[in-house]
Motif scaffolding. Sequence first.
Motif, PDB file in Angstrom:
ATOM      1  N   LEU A  44      14.645 -11.111  11.204  1.00 15.94           N
ATOM      2  CA  LEU A  44      15.932 -10.996  11.897  1.00 15.94           C
ATOM      3  C   LEU A  44      16.906 -10.321  10.940  1.00 15.94           C
ATOM      4  CD1 LEU A  44      15.856 -14.618  13.298  1.00 15.94           C
ATOM      5  CD2 LEU A  44      15.161 -12.522  14.473  1.00 15.94           C
ATOM      6  N   ILE A  45      17.493  -9.233  11.388  1.00 19.85           N
ATOM      7  CA  ILE A  45      18.294  -8.372  10.512  1.00 19.85           C
ATOM      8  C   ILE A  45      19.692  -8.174  11.089  1.00 19.85           C
ATOM      9  CG2 ILE A  45      18.492  -6.033   9.562  1.00 19.85           C
ATOM     10  CD1 ILE A  45      15.413  -5.865   9.735  1.00 19.85           C
ATOM     11  N   VAL A  46      20.695  -8.219  10.218  1.00 18.07           N
ATOM     12  CA  VAL A  46      22.024  -7.733  10.552  1.00 18.07           C
ATOM     13  C   VAL A  46      22.099  -6.351   9.918  1.00 18.07           C
ATOM     14  CG1 VAL A  46      24.510  -8.049  10.338  1.00 18.07           C
ATOM     15  CG2 VAL A  46      23.023 -10.051  10.582  1.00 18.07           C
ATOM     16  N   GLY A  47      22.188  -5.343  10.754  1.00 19.61           N
ATOM     17  CA  GLY A  47      22.150  -3.964  10.281  1.00 19.61           C
ATOM     18  C   GLY A  47      23.436  -3.520   9.623  1.00 19.61           C
ATOM     19  N   PRO A  48      23.420  -2.312   9.078  1.00 17.23           N
ATOM     20  CA  PRO A  48      24.623  -1.778   8.430  1.00 17.23           C
ATOM     21  C   PRO A  48      25.785  -1.604   9.401  1.00 17.23           C
ATOM     22  CG  PRO A  48      22.940  -0.078   8.638  1.00 17.23           C
ATOM     23  CD  PRO A  48      22.317  -1.367   9.076  1.00 17.23           C
ATOM     24  N   ASP A  49      25.451  -1.561  10.702  1.00 11.45           N
ATOM     25  CA  ASP A  49      26.478  -1.436  11.737  1.00 11.45           C
ATOM     26  C   ASP A  49      27.010  -2.791  12.202  1.00 11.45           C
ATOM     27  OD1 ASP A  49      24.246  -2.386  13.046  1.00 11.45           O
ATOM     28  OD2 ASP A  49      24.087  -0.693  14.437  1.00 11.45           O
ATOM     29  N   GLY A  50      26.495  -3.889  11.600  1.00 11.55           N
ATOM     30  CA  GLY A  50      26.939  -5.231  11.970  1.00 11.55           C
ATOM     31  C   GLY A  50      26.225  -5.802  13.180  1.00 11.55           C
ATOM     32  N   LYS A  51      25.322  -5.037  13.779  1.00 10.80           N
ATOM     33  CA  LYS A  51      24.576  -5.503  14.952  1.00 10.80           C
ATOM     34  C   LYS A  51      23.290  -6.198  14.523  1.00 10.80           C
ATOM     35  CE  LYS A  51      26.428  -1.875  17.896  1.00 10.80           C
ATOM     36  NZ  LYS A  51      26.138  -0.657  18.655  1.00 10.80           N
ATOM     37  N   ASP A  52      22.787  -7.048  15.428  1.00  5.74           N
ATOM     38  CA  ASP A  52      21.556  -7.792  15.170  1.00  5.74           C
ATOM     39  C   ASP A  52      20.339  -6.985  15.610  1.00  5.74           C
ATOM     40  OD1 ASP A  52      23.056  -9.947  14.236  1.00  5.74           O
ATOM     41  OD2 ASP A  52      23.044 -10.970  16.171  1.00  5.74           O
ATOM     42  N   TYR A  53      19.297  -7.050  14.786  1.00  4.79           N
ATOM     43  CA  TYR A  53      18.040  -6.364  15.062  1.00  4.79           C
ATOM     44  C   TYR A  53      16.887  -7.321  14.804  1.00  4.79           C
ATOM     45  CZ  TYR A  53      20.810  -2.115  14.964  1.00  4.79           C
ATOM     46  OH  TYR A  53      21.762  -1.160  15.228  1.00  4.79           O
ATOM     47  N   GLU A  54      15.769  -6.984  15.433  1.00  8.99           N
ATOM     48  CA  GLU A  54      14.530  -7.710  15.199  1.00  8.99           C
ATOM     49  C   GLU A  54      13.494  -6.692  14.729  1.00  8.99           C
ATOM     50  OE1 GLU A  54      11.649 -10.648  17.710  1.00  8.99           O
ATOM     51  OE2 GLU A  54      12.163  -8.726  18.648  1.00  8.99           O
ATOM     52  N   ALA A  55      12.896  -6.973  13.582  1.00  4.30           N
ATOM     53  CA  ALA A  55      11.805  -6.143  13.072  1.00  4.30           C
ATOM     54  C   ALA A  55      10.539  -6.989  13.114  1.00  4.30           C
ATOM     55  CB  ALA A  55      12.094  -5.678  11.654  1.00  4.30           C
ATOM     56  N   ILE A  56       9.470  -6.419  13.658  1.00  5.33           N
ATOM     57  CA  ILE A  56       8.181  -7.087  13.679  1.00  5.33           C
ATOM     58  C   ILE A  56       7.285  -6.339  12.693  1.00  5.33           C
ATOM     59  CG2 ILE A  56       6.174  -7.769  15.051  1.00  5.33           C
ATOM     60  CD1 ILE A  56       8.781  -9.219  15.841  1.00  5.33           C
ATOM     61  N   TYR A  57       6.924  -7.016  11.629  1.00  7.76           N
ATOM     62  CA  TYR A  57       6.068  -6.450  10.592  1.00  7.76           C
ATOM     63  C   TYR A  57       4.627  -6.880  10.817  1.00  7.76           C
ATOM     64  CZ  TYR A  57       9.905  -5.071   7.469  1.00  7.76           C
ATOM     65  OH  TYR A  57      11.003  -4.468   6.912  1.00  7.76           O
ATOM     66  N   THR A  58       3.703  -5.966  10.601  1.00 10.54           N
ATOM     67  CA  THR A  58       2.293  -6.319  10.525  1.00 10.54           C
ATOM     68  C   THR A  58       1.851  -6.073   9.092  1.00 10.54           C
ATOM     69  OG1 THR A  58       1.644  -4.096  11.248  1.00 10.54           O
ATOM     70  CG2 THR A  58       1.805  -5.805  12.951  1.00 10.54           C
ATOM     71  N   LEU A  59       1.080  -7.010   8.585  1.00 10.49           N
ATOM     72  CA  LEU A  59       0.598  -6.915   7.212  1.00 10.49           C
ATOM     73  C   LEU A  59      -0.889  -7.238   7.164  1.00 10.49           C
ATOM     74  CD1 LEU A  59       3.562  -8.665   7.136  1.00 10.49           C
ATOM     75  CD2 LEU A  59       3.338  -7.854   4.799  1.00 10.49           C
ATOM     76  N   GLU A  60      -1.583  -6.595   6.240  1.00  7.68           N
ATOM     77  CA  GLU A  60      -3.016  -6.820   6.054  1.00  7.68           C
ATOM     78  C   GLU A  60      -3.290  -7.165   4.600  1.00  7.68           C
ATOM     79  OE1 GLU A  60      -5.686  -6.704   8.175  1.00  7.68           O
ATOM     80  OE2 GLU A  60      -4.437  -6.276   9.917  1.00  7.68           O
ATOM     81  N   LEU A  61      -4.215  -8.086   4.423  1.00  7.34           N
ATOM     82  CA  LEU A  61      -4.675  -8.447   3.088  1.00  7.34           C
ATOM     83  C   LEU A  61      -5.522  -7.301   2.549  1.00  7.34           C
ATOM     84  CD1 LEU A  61      -4.802 -10.688   0.928  1.00  7.34           C
ATOM     85  CD2 LEU A  61      -6.887 -11.496   2.065  1.00  7.34           C
ATOM     86  N   GLN A  62      -5.216  -6.860   1.365  1.00  7.91           N
ATOM     87  CA  GLN A  62      -5.935  -5.749   0.741  1.00  7.91           C
ATOM     88  C   GLN A  62      -7.058  -6.276  -0.161  1.00  7.91           C
ATOM     89  OE1 GLN A  62      -4.915  -2.504   1.698  1.00  7.91           O
ATOM     90  NE2 GLN A  62      -3.820  -3.877   3.096  1.00  7.91           N
TER      91      GLN A  62
END
Length: 139
Positions: free
Chosen positions: A101-119
């Motif tokens: 959950l991110i508050v962007g540089p514009d002050g608005k709320d964003y949702e980022a969905i990250y996918t990660l893999e074990l290397q």
Amino acid sequence: MRRISFALAAAFCLLASAAFGGEAEIKAAQDAIDGQMKAFSRNDGVAAYSFAAPNIKRIFPTVETFMDMVTGGYGPVHRPRNYAFGKVQEMSATSIVQQVLIVGPDGKDYEAIYTLELQPDGTYRITGVSLRAAKSLST
């Protein structure tokens, strides 16, 4: 009030996510995301690129092309005012999906969905990020 609601929602999601197994794996994945976000804040493209998985490095073979993509399409991830980990799900023994959950540089709320893999070296690397404007969390 909006910031308090955002923080409370993020804290609730983090507590709920810790209720299931794999806490060490989840922490390692979150550390990779946090490390990349901190590298962005320091303007350290080399460090930020180091958290990208091989599939991302094949698409963006240099730090410069990677950073151009990030700055051009992922402003809230590149320059967040604030961020917190939300829901997390282990998709397999080697794959994690993490909401941020991110508050962007514009002050608005964003949702980022990250996918990660074990290397193979035992580290989690970011395989993708989906970003969208978040629905308001305030009441």
